[in-house]
Design a protein around this motif. Structure first.
Motif, mmCIF file in Angstrom:
data_model
loop_
_atom_site.group_PDB
_atom_site.id
_atom_site.type_symbol
_atom_site.label_atom_id
_atom_site.label_comp_id
_atom_site.label_asym_id
_atom_site.label_seq_id
_atom_site.Cartn_x
_atom_site.Cartn_y
_atom_site.Cartn_z
ATOM 1 N N ASP A 207 78.640 41.549 27.578
ATOM 2 C CA ASP A 207 77.434 41.174 26.833
ATOM 3 C C ASP A 207 76.440 40.819 28.145
ATOM 4 O O ASP A 207 75.172 41.382 28.083
ATOM 5 N N ALA A 208 76.750 40.365 29.285
ATOM 6 C CA ALA A 208 75.832 39.980 30.260
ATOM 7 C C ALA A 208 75.555 41.223 30.954
ATOM 8 O O ALA A 208 74.618 41.451 31.423
ATOM 9 N N ALA A 209 76.495 42.051 31.265
ATOM 10 C CA ALA A 209 76.206 43.385 31.850
ATOM 11 C C ALA A 209 75.105 44.097 31.265
ATOM 12 O O ALA A 209 74.196 44.686 31.775
ATOM 13 N N THR A 210 75.385 44.242 30.016
ATOM 14 C CA THR A 210 74.529 44.911 29.001
ATOM 15 C C THR A 210 73.313 44.368 28.936
ATOM 16 O O THR A 210 72.181 45.114 29.137
ATOM 17 N N GLU A 211 72.873 43.104 28.924
ATOM 18 C CA GLU A 211 71.719 42.514 29.020
ATOM 19 C C GLU A 211 71.059 42.834 30.219
ATOM 20 O O GLU A 211 69.559 42.687 30.326
ATOM 21 N N ASN A 212 71.632 42.818 31.351
ATOM 22 C CA ASN A 212 71.134 43.166 32.798
ATOM 23 C C ASN A 212 71.211 44.631 33.257
ATOM 24 O O ASN A 212 70.851 44.915 34.382
ATOM 25 N N ASP A 213 71.180 45.610 32.192
ATOM 26 C CA ASP A 213 71.084 47.158 32.498
ATOM 27 C C ASP A 213 72.124 47.366 33.479
ATOM 28 O O ASP A 213 71.863 48.039 34.404
ATOM 29 N N MET A 214 73.315 46.988 33.334
ATOM 30 C CA MET A 214 74.544 47.343 34.134
ATOM 31 C C MET A 214 75.480 48.105 33.492
ATOM 32 O O MET A 214 75.822 47.851 32.167
ATOM 33 N N TYR A 215 76.150 48.891 34.015
ATOM 34 C CA TYR A 215 77.428 49.523 33.530
ATOM 35 C C TYR A 215 78.593 48.463 33.772
ATOM 36 O O TYR A 215 78.682 47.518 34.622
#
Length: 428
Positions: A207-215
């Motif tokens: 979820d954190a990666a998704t929120e920060n535009d990361m794969y």
């Protein structure tokens, strides 16, 4: 005859004349400093305690010379030494690697946090085409990031705020979440409560990666269990839950086995993959899936002879620069030239056991190859474990917003490599 009176007068005149001559000579000598009056001479004790004689004039003269020369000489020397340095720095800032390192290390935010000045692109949905990782327009892309250590060992480094810090300060665009299967309370050996705890940590990080535009790579970290078939049932259950939860996410990549090793063959791995991949495909038909290869994910030759028949599949290759050199690069390059889709989901700049110092010579060769083929990669590992491959120094207790000195030697080398994008204006 001359009278006595005249003789006496002549004598007096001669005496006065003689005194005048002697006095004149002495006066000239005194004026020139050749002689001194007795009352002008004083005793001086030398370093060896003997008595020496010196004139007052000779003592005072050196002091006057020193005082007069200092203000004239010193400023001119400082000016000559400092002037050429800024001129050289301005004209040739990139002439040597040492100068570049100084530039990289100075990339700090106002509060001293190390920042590469780079933010790598987020491309949206990915797929695999002609052996390349591409975006929705078919353009080749490159992911560059970091793998955590085992989240059952170092869960604090997979926290949401840590992932946000990596995106903001390092600028990476992918994070790999390593979840061990059998080691140290691994997912398959720690019981149901442990499984739930690890899954919660995975979900929080995704979820954190998704929120920060990361794969984000969800890594089923096979290691001491050697053969992925050992816990195949648990793998099917785990990836089934993960894909149902994240089927709408474009940024989730599934790595179904980390490093098959021991006697595990490609035939064993292929058999395992043919049962796990459909579990993911039945829910998400387009997700990118990474498949480990034999011998700790270093044998690509056996895969070339008998690849899997699924779309959007990539095969993992792992290396450690101080242990894997020209022969390893040649094997990788051969596979790439043959069109095999390869993702370097784990690598290090030290020895294969995770220890030792950074092999800068070999590291540069590996990075040159990675950049030449635009290979996606994740460096091992995000932790402060006391080993050469940990990116954070063992004596640093911070889990985010690190200063440059908080990084290990490998961490600094990786940071500097990322910083090149800021120096050249190239984000990839």
């Amino acid at each position: 005859m001359v009278s006595k009176k005249k003789k006496f007068g002549a004598f007096i005149f001669a005496v006065i004349f003689s005194i005048a001559i002697v006095g004149g000579i002495f006066g000239v000598c005194y004026y020139k400093g050749i002689v001194s009056y007795p009352w002008q001479i004083k005793n001086v004790t030398s370093a060896d305690n003997t008595i020496a004689f010196s004139k007052e004039e000779t003592v005072s003269e050196p002091e006057e010379v020193v005082v007069e020369e200092k203000p004239e000489v010193k400023p001119s020397v400082e000016t000559e030494e400092t002037k050429p340095e800024p001129e050289t720095t301005v004209e040739e800032p990139e002439t040597t690697e040492e100068e570049q390192d100084v530039d990289f290390n100075s990339l700090l935010s106002e509060d001293g946090i190390a920042n590469t000045g780079v933010k790598l692109d987020y491309y949206g949905a990915l797929s695999v085409s002609d052996g390349k990782l591409v975006d929705s327009h078919g353009k080749e892309v490159q992911l560059t990031g970091i793998s955590t250590h085992g989240i059952n060992w170092f869960p604090e480094f997979a926290a949401p705020e840590t992932i946000a810090s990596l995106r903001n300060n390092f600028g990476i665009n992918v994070i790999r979440l390593a979840m061990y299967t059998s080691d140290y309370n691994g997912y398959c050996v720690g019981g149901s409560d442990n499984q739930k705890d690890l899954m919660d940590k995975i979900c929080s990080a995704v979820d954190a990666a998704t929120e920060n535009d990361m794969y984000v790579i969800i890594d089923w970290h096979t290691l001491n269990d050697e053969n992925p078939n050992t816990y195949k049932a648990e793998s099917i259950q785990f990836f089934g839950e993960m894909v149902r939860k994240y089927k709408g996410n474009d940024n989730v990549i599934y790595e179904i086995c980390n490093e098959p090793n021991g006697d595990t063959t490609w035939s064993d791995i292929k058999s395992y993959a043919k049962e796990v991949i459909p579990v993911i495909r039945n829910v998400d038909s387009d997700a990118v899936i990474l498949v480990g290869t034999p011998e700790w994910s270093s044998d690509l030759e056996s895969v070339q002879d008998d690849p899997l028949n699924f779309k959007n599949i990539m095969y993992t290759y792992h290396f450690y620069a101080a242990s894997h050199k020209d022969d390893a690069r040649a094997e990788l390059e051969s596979a790439l030239e043959a069109g095999l889709p390869v993702f370097i989901s784990e690598y290090g700049l030290v020895s294969a056991d995770g220890n030792g110092s950074v092999d800068t010579k070999e590291a540069k060769k590996w990075y040159d190859l990675i950049d030449e083929y635009k290979l996606s990669s994740c460096i091992w590992n995000l932790s402060n474990k006391d080993e050469g491959s940990a990116l954070i120094s063992a004596d640093c207790q911070s889990t985010l917003d690190w200063k440059y000195e908080d990084l290990s030697d490998e961490g600094k080398y990786f940071f500097d490599k990322l910083s090149e994008g800021n120096k050249t204006g190239n984000d990839n």
